[in-house]
Design a protein around this motif. Structure first.
Motif, PDB file in Angstrom:
ATOM      1  N   THR A  50    -104.567-100.676  57.169  1.00 24.68           N
ATOM      2  CA  THR A  50    -104.091-100.346  55.818  1.00 24.68           C
ATOM      3  C   THR A  50    -104.509 -98.919  55.453  1.00 24.68           C
ATOM      4  N   GLY A  82    -107.921-108.906  46.572  1.00 26.89           N
ATOM      5  CA  GLY A  82    -107.618-108.757  47.999  1.00 26.89           C
ATOM      6  C   GLY A  82    -108.208-107.496  48.586  1.00 26.89           C
ATOM      7  N   GLU A 113    -111.639-112.368  46.212  1.00 27.29           N
ATOM      8  CA  GLU A 113    -111.397-112.532  47.649  1.00 27.29           C
ATOM      9  C   GLU A 113    -111.522-114.010  48.030  1.00 27.29           C
ATOM     10  N   ASN A 151    -104.222-103.348  46.831  1.00 26.60           N
ATOM     11  CA  ASN A 151    -103.514-102.648  47.911  1.00 26.60           C
ATOM     12  C   ASN A 151    -103.162-103.654  48.992  1.00 26.60           C
TER      13      ASN A 151
HETATM   14  N1  SAH Z   1    -106.670-104.348  50.207  1.00 24.44           N
HETATM   15  C1  SAH Z   1    -107.179-104.376  51.554  1.00 24.44           C
HETATM   16  C2  SAH Z   1    -106.782-105.628  52.346  1.00 24.44           C
HETATM   17  C3  SAH Z   1    -105.332-106.027  52.400  1.00 24.44           C
HETATM   18  S1  SAH Z   1    -105.099-107.515  53.327  1.00 24.44           S
HETATM   19  C4  SAH Z   1    -106.803-103.108  52.278  1.00 24.44           C
HETATM   20  O1  SAH Z   1    -105.965-102.375  51.774  1.00 24.44           O
HETATM   21  O2  SAH Z   1    -107.345-102.841  53.357  1.00 24.44           O
HETATM   22  C5  SAH Z   1    -104.977-108.752  52.067  1.00 24.44           C
HETATM   23  C6  SAH Z   1    -106.269-109.104  51.398  1.00 24.44           C
HETATM   24  O3  SAH Z   1    -106.014-110.127  50.419  1.00 24.44           O
HETATM   25  C7  SAH Z   1    -107.365-109.682  52.285  1.00 24.44           C
HETATM   26  O4  SAH Z   1    -108.597-109.228  51.806  1.00 24.44           O
HETATM   27  C8  SAH Z   1    -107.205-111.192  52.071  1.00 24.44           C
HETATM   28  O5  SAH Z   1    -108.304-111.935  52.456  1.00 24.44           O
HETATM   29  C9  SAH Z   1    -106.924-111.214  50.587  1.00 24.44           C
HETATM   30  N2  SAH Z   1    -106.262-112.404  50.057  1.00 24.44           N
HETATM   31  C10 SAH Z   1    -105.225-113.095  50.590  1.00 24.44           C
HETATM   32  N3  SAH Z   1    -104.844-114.092  49.755  1.00 24.44           N
HETATM   33  C11 SAH Z   1    -105.661-114.006  48.660  1.00 24.44           C
HETATM   34  C12 SAH Z   1    -105.751-114.715  47.419  1.00 24.44           C
HETATM   35  N4  SAH Z   1    -104.937-115.732  47.144  1.00 24.44           N
HETATM   36  N5  SAH Z   1    -106.685-114.335  46.516  1.00 24.44           N
HETATM   37  C13 SAH Z   1    -107.507-113.290  46.777  1.00 24.44           C
HETATM   38  N6  SAH Z   1    -107.468-112.572  47.928  1.00 24.44           N
HETATM   39  C14 SAH Z   1    -106.555-112.928  48.855  1.00 24.44           C
END
Ligand code: SAH
Length: 335
Positions: A50, A82, A113, A151
């Protein structure tokens, strides 16, 4: 046999066809075998990379945006949903502390998270800061002093897929044929499709992102969401895709061991926020980062570290060029 494949088949045998939404929910968030529950999907050894993992400049530019926002109206609570490895928040906080110490000093920080593995990674990268964690965001508590960041979060959420066949709307689902999972269509209520999408032939409904945006817009909170997606309501198609080791795979290939994502309907999210009379913009990641000064900052870093010129240029290109992330990725802001 793949554990989730077995669980899904048993469910279908008991209850009938499984809508895409429930399939994605199991594949991504099953408490034992779900993709996001089991592993760290990010980086070279993961399945995808990412923007914050590419360059610290991404987080720095978001920090500049936040500092600008704080001039008009104080921000007391920064919530990231996330947060992956915690890299983005760590880059934001380091920068804010420098460029807007007053904002930084009054900030509460919460990370939302679901993944235990990623929560640990976040605790490590943010060990120097006072941060709270939660596994879900209580939308009813969002208020006008909050700023919410996400993001590549919306693309990781389960969606419903609606498809028009011979002028009738159906919902896509999984069934079993000759002992194999296969796609099928279920009858569905046309009222589930927003009015201005009913003339289309495909519509992806992301209930969580739509609800979250509505709550944010109503509460007066501000938000910035970055993700890959589209800003049109014409010729929409199936955007569900699977990624493993940085390669595209069949969605049913190795359920629970590969990422499932969809493209985000930014036009719909924009409209939902605007319906609440909020100042809402959608722009491309390339334009947004340039507006925040990413090119000038890169030049500054190149002067300081001439031996890193090439890699700084490479990272910049990857973030802002139209043929990389610059155009495909969009930035939604609610101010
Ligand atoms: N924002 C980060 C990761 C993106 S991946 C970056 O840009 O690097 C998606 C993220 O969302 C991961 O941390 C995953 O564990 C989290 N995630 C997925 N479903 C979720 C939910 N329902 N509630 C909170 N977090 C979630």
């Amino acid at each position: 046999m793949n554990a989730l494949n077995k669980i899904i088949k048993e469910k279908i045998l008991k209850q009938g066809p499984l809508p895409v939404f429930d399939f994605m929910n199991l594949a991504l968030a099953h408490p034992k075998h779900g993709y996001y529950i089991k592993k760290d999907p990010l980086g070279k050894n993961g399945d995808f990379t990412t923007a914050p993992e590419i360059s610290q400049l991404f987080g720095e530019m978001i920090a500049i945006y936040i500092a600008n926002q704080a001039i008009n109206h104080p921000i007391k609570h920064l919530i990231e949903i996330g947060p992956g490895k915690g890299t983005l928040m760590s880059d934001i906080l380091r920068t804010l502390e420098k460029i807007s110490p007053q904002t930084f000093a009054q900030l509460n920080i919460t990370l939302i998270e679901t993944s235990p593995t990623l929560t640990k990674a976040q605790q490590k990268s943010l060990s120097g800061y006072k941060v709270k964690w939660d596994t879900r965001l209580d939308c009813s508590k969002i208020n006008q002093n909050d700023l919410i960041i996400g993001n590549e979060f919306f693309d990781a959420l389960p969606i419903h897929q609606f498809e028009k066949i011979d002028n009738i709307w159906f919902e896509r689902a999984l069934t079993i044929k000759n002992d194999h999972l296969e796609w099928t269509s279920l009858e569905c209520n046309k009222n589930l499709i927003p009015l201005n999408y009913q003339d289309n032939s495909f519509y992806e409904y992301n209930p969580y992102s739509e609800t979250l945006v509505k709550y944010i817009a109503r509460s007066g909170a501000r938000a910035i969401f970055i993700d890959y997606g589209y800003t049109t309501n014409k010729n929409l198609t199936d955007t569900l895709q699977a990624l493993k080791n940085h390669r595209y795979k069949d969605v049913l290939h190795d359920i629970g061991n590969q990422d499932l994502t969809t493209h985000v309907n930014f036009l719909r999210l924009h409209d939902l926020s605007e319906e609440e009379n909020r100042k809402t913009t959608v722009t491309t990641q390339g334009i947004f980062l340039k507006m925040m000064g990413i090119e000038e900052r890169t030049k500054q870093l190149m002067l300081k570290n001439p031996n890193k010129t090439l890699s700084l240029q490479k990272d910049l290109d990857r973030l802002i060029r139209d043929d990389t992330m610059g155009e495909l990725f969009k930035v939604l802001t609610i101010e």
